[in-house]
Write an enzyme that holds these catalytic residues in place. Structure first.
Site, mmCIF file in Angstrom:
data_model
loop_
_atom_site.group_PDB
_atom_site.id
_atom_site.type_symbol
_atom_site.label_atom_id
_atom_site.label_comp_id
_atom_site.label_asym_id
_atom_site.label_seq_id
_atom_site.Cartn_x
_atom_site.Cartn_y
_atom_site.Cartn_z
ATOM 1 N N GLU A 33 -113.283 48.204 61.183
ATOM 2 C CA GLU A 33 -114.559 48.499 60.520
ATOM 3 C C GLU A 33 -115.482 49.335 61.415
ATOM 4 O O GLU A 33 -116.614 48.947 61.725
ATOM 5 C CB GLU A 33 -115.239 47.218 60.051
ATOM 6 C CG GLU A 33 -114.416 46.512 58.989
ATOM 7 C CD GLU A 33 -115.139 45.352 58.320
ATOM 8 O OE1 GLU A 33 -116.075 44.818 58.917
ATOM 9 O OE2 GLU A 33 -114.755 45.001 57.185
ATOM 10 N N GLU A 93 -107.976 44.177 53.806
ATOM 11 C CA GLU A 93 -108.475 42.801 53.755
ATOM 12 C C GLU A 93 -108.928 42.537 52.326
ATOM 13 O O GLU A 93 -109.937 43.088 51.878
ATOM 14 C CB GLU A 93 -109.658 42.613 54.712
ATOM 15 C CG GLU A 93 -109.293 42.797 56.168
ATOM 16 C CD GLU A 93 -110.495 42.614 57.098
ATOM 17 O OE1 GLU A 93 -111.532 42.081 56.655
ATOM 18 O OE2 GLU A 93 -110.397 43.031 58.264
HETATM 19 C C1 GLA Z 1 -114.490 41.974 57.974
HETATM 20 C C2 GLA Z 1 -113.629 42.038 59.201
HETATM 21 C C3 GLA Z 1 -112.803 40.822 59.434
HETATM 22 C C4 GLA Z 1 -113.568 39.584 59.096
HETATM 23 C C5 GLA Z 1 -114.052 39.657 57.681
HETATM 24 C C6 GLA Z 1 -114.798 38.421 57.259
HETATM 25 O O1 GLA Z 1 -114.175 42.669 56.887
HETATM 26 O O2 GLA Z 1 -112.844 43.192 59.280
HETATM 27 O O3 GLA Z 1 -112.419 40.787 60.772
HETATM 28 O O4 GLA Z 1 -114.618 39.456 59.978
HETATM 29 O O5 GLA Z 1 -114.933 40.745 57.572
HETATM 30 O O6 GLA Z 1 -116.079 38.380 57.796
#
Ligand code: GLA
Length: 716
Positions: A195, A351
């Site tokens: 991210e 994700e």
């Molecule tokens: C993000 C991150 C993950 C995790 C999720 C949930 O999208 O990439 O590592 O932290 O959020 O908070």
């Protein structure tokens, strides 16, 4: 309730996880990653990459669980149809426990256990989680906030993108990881960092780099002074080194031109950090694919420019945490934006929500477990060739103990696991049909990163929200079953019939010309309030509003009423619609009036217009209507002007989307509600899973999905 909280999540990340880097040391030129971009694959087919399988996976953290549990985990994954994992994106300290000492043995063993069950991996480069020893040795890699205060170690991604020690450490770990895995067949590729997009950087390195960036952009200081209008308050610079970073000024104000250039600089600096890693990976491990996990509507980075460096786009989808407008059109739009950010190519979800989202201090909403299947189908319907659930099992430790994975800490095979396993079986059967299909659309939304940044710098009114407008227009077309693409200013949008470009606040002359050509050639353009106000430098136009769009829209705006609380009513074709946020009072100059205001001193004055221009038309909406009914009407009007039909309105809580390839169309009907729903389709269809005949009436069970094969491929 949590709409606000949830909607604020990404912003929360921006504001509070946005640390910056500290300022000591040498010149920034040396600190910067090289400028030459990495070269991604021209075309990338995710399913082929995953050995002919739809990517179905889980984000897995073997390092946090006893090794004796790995075998059972892998067996259960395989039983659920999982063929993919993402590993290691926060495991830097496990991979490099001390500076220059690398240990991948544990990861090799995990990969081996997984591979024995047919599961391959994408490995994170672990730079999102620099080890404590690195911060201890080089304290200046720690980010500082915009007030200049350094963060303590203890979160993640709190590093300076331009710190030379951090870049050297990045080079070392990425090189070691690439060398170690370049020939490992269980490793499909790499996810760079995690991210990307913050922390914003305000340190010494960053300031020098910003000044160097400006020098390259403007060449001469007087050109910068002119472009930014630094005559205002006597801000004229006499040396490049005088130029500050934005914010942390008295009253929290800043020259909007400086701030917009800083946003561009930061976005490009993020891209250069990604390039820095991508170049290492491509040089050492050219057979492995490269991606990075992104955040949908998040806008600190212009993804459309970042993604030219990677092989495929991937993103993190949390419908019950991040949604505002709805828990289905919100993620749908984000999927489409992610697809658009990589020029319409298929993508994956790295994700995908698999349980209740919850950090230490805030929570999302719990979803009915069957929704995890519906959302996976939604991703596919919008162009995903892979879905990877976050995470295999809920963490016992740290900030995310409340963020549920598929399994909970007790590892019991629960309802979520059963739902996801069902999806695993289905997606395997559907793979031959899905492979090679793409989303096709005749309607597009234009997202302007410059305008989004300019609105962050000078928000219009408290309740102004650029993304909400995108969502409102988007949802109207989606309710009538039309696929919608998202495009960015530098991309080609000439093939669309309708282009909605809300609040095109900061528009370059080039973009205005491109839009003029689009309309002249027969396109229908929808513009909304606050368009054409600024130039590309975030300087107010000297033309009559809407500036560069006045002639195109056939209107002039001499007066406007920004409202934060007071509402208006607008009247259109005999109906009344509540409206808020902003009221442009329009003077037609060739355009026909579509709607008028109902109240205040400008009652009866035009609020929306339609102008024929060349072979096309421009609809200008000078306000933000607040009910779906308005947008439904407007979508029909725009489609009619463009000569395209929209489908029958879907029941609330039901989505339809399609993908196609030569001669075949896959239609996805998705029911996000806990009640059965009935939908009519117009073409003859077969159930893609059972082969049985379907339609015209389709009964969708509660949280149900139907995937249909339609003979012959219609439009988007
Ligand atoms: C993000 C991150 C993950 C995790 C999720 C949930 O999208 O990439 O590592 O932290 O959020 O908070």
């Amino acid at each position: 309730m949590q709409a606000g909280v949830i909607g604020g999540y990404r912003r929360w990340k921006m504001l509070f996880l946005l640390p910056l880097a500290m300022a000591i040391g040498t010149g920034a030129a040396r600190a910067q990653p090289p400028r030459k971009p990495a070269a991604p694959a021209k075309r990338f087919d995710l399913i082929r990459w995953n050995h002919g399988q739809f990517i179905y996976g889980a984000d897995y953290y073997p390092e946090a669980w006893p090794e004796r549990q790995w075998e059972q985990d892998a067996r259960r994954m395989q039983a659920a149809g999982i063929n993919f994992v993402r590993l290691g994106e926060f495991a830097w300290v496990k991979m490099e426990p001390a500076e220059g000492r690398f240990d991948f043995a544990w990861l090799d063993r995990a990969l081996q256990v997984l591979a024995a069950h047919g599961i391959r991996a994408v490995l994170g480069t672990p730079t999102a989680a620099p080890p404590a020893w690195l911060y201890a040795k080089y304290p200046d890699i720690a980010a500082v906030n915009r007030e200049g205060i350094r963060y303590r170690f203890g979160s993640r991604r709190n590093y300076s993108l331009l710190n030379p020690h951090f870049l050297a450490a990045t080079r070392a770990i990425v090189t070691a990881e690439a060398e170690h895995y370049k020939n490992n067949p269980a490793v499909l590729g790499f996810q760079i960092d995690n991210e990307l997009g913050n922390p914003y950087c305000y340190d010494h390195y960053c300031r020098a780099a910003f000044q160097a960036w400006l020098r390259r952009k403007y060449h001469r200081l007087d050109a910068l002074n002119r472009a930014w209008g630094t005559i205002f308050w006597g801000h004229t610079y006499t040396a490049w080194t005088e130029i500050p970073l934005p914010w942390n000024t008295l009253f929290g104000v800043v020259n909007p031109s400086l701030a917009l250039d800083y946003d561009r600089f930061f976005s490009q600096t993020t891209r250069r950090y990604l390039d820095f890693q991508a170049r290492i990976l491509r040089r050492i491990a050219p057979a492995k694919a490269i991606t990075t996990n992104e955040m949908g509507m998040f806008d600190a980075v212009d993804y459309s420019r970042l993604n030219t460096a990677i092989d495929f786009a991937a993103w993190d989808n949390y419908p019950m945490f991040d949604q505002r407008h709805s828990d289905y059109f919100g993620p749908a739009l984000a999927h489409d934006l992610m697809r658009g950010s990589k020029a319409g190519r298929n993508f994956m979800v790295m994700e995908e929500e698999a349980g209740l989202p919850g950090w230490t201090t805030f929570w999302g909403r719990q979803a009915a477990p069957r929704l995890y299947r519906v959302w996976a189908y939604q991703a596919i319907a919008h162009g995903a060739d892979g879905v990877c659930y976050f995470r295999w099992r809920t963490s016992r430790y740290g900030t995310e103990q409340y963020w549920q994975g598929i399994l909970d800490q007790d590892s019991v095979l629960n309802q979520r696991y059963r739902v996801i396993a069902r999806m695993g079986r289905e997606v395997r059967r559907l793979t031959p049909l899905i492979e090679g299909t793409r989303v096709a659309a005749r309607i597009a939304l234009l997202v302007s990163p410059a305008s989004r940044w300019a609105f962050h710098i000078q928000p219009l009114t408290k309740n102004f929200d650029y993304n909400r407008q995108l969502e409102r227009y988007y949802a109207a077309f989606r309710r009538r079953r039309a696929n919608v693409d998202v495009v960015f200013p530098q991309q080609d949008f000439s093939r669309y019939k309708v282009l909605v470009a809300p609040s095109l606040f900061a528009a370059s002359a080039g973009l205005a010309r491109k839009l003029t050509r689009f309309v002249a050639a027969g396109g229908v353009l929808v513009l909304t309030y606050r368009s054409g106000v600024k130039d590309a430098h975030n300087v107010f136009t000297r033309r009559t509003l809407p500036g560069r769009f006045a002639r195109l829209a056939g209107i002039a705006i001499h007066d406007y009423d920004p409202q934060t609380t007071q509402k208006q009513t607008i009247l259109m074709a005999g109906a009344r619609y509540p409206a808020g946020v902003w009221f442009d009072i329009l003077t037609p100059a060739g355009a026909r009036v579509l709607a008028t205001y109902g109240q205040n001193y400008y009652a009866g004055k035009p609020a929306a217009t339609l102008n024929r221009f060349g072979r096309g038309a421009v609809i200008y909406v000078g306000t933000e209507p607040e009910t779906d009914a308005f947008y439904d009407r407007l979508a029909l009007l725009a489609a009619k002007q463009a000569g395209i039909g929209l489908g029958a309105r879907l029941p609330a809580g039901v989505e339809e989307a399609s993908r196609k390839k030569a001669g075949e169309k896959l239609l996805f009907l998705l029911n996000y509600t806990g009640r059965p729903q009935r939908v009519r389709i117009t073409a003859a269809a077969r159930n893609a899973l059972t082969g049985g005949r379907e339609g015209p009436q389709i009964e969708l069970p509660a949280y149900g999905v139907r995937v249909l094969r339609l003979a012959g491929a219609g439009g988007g």
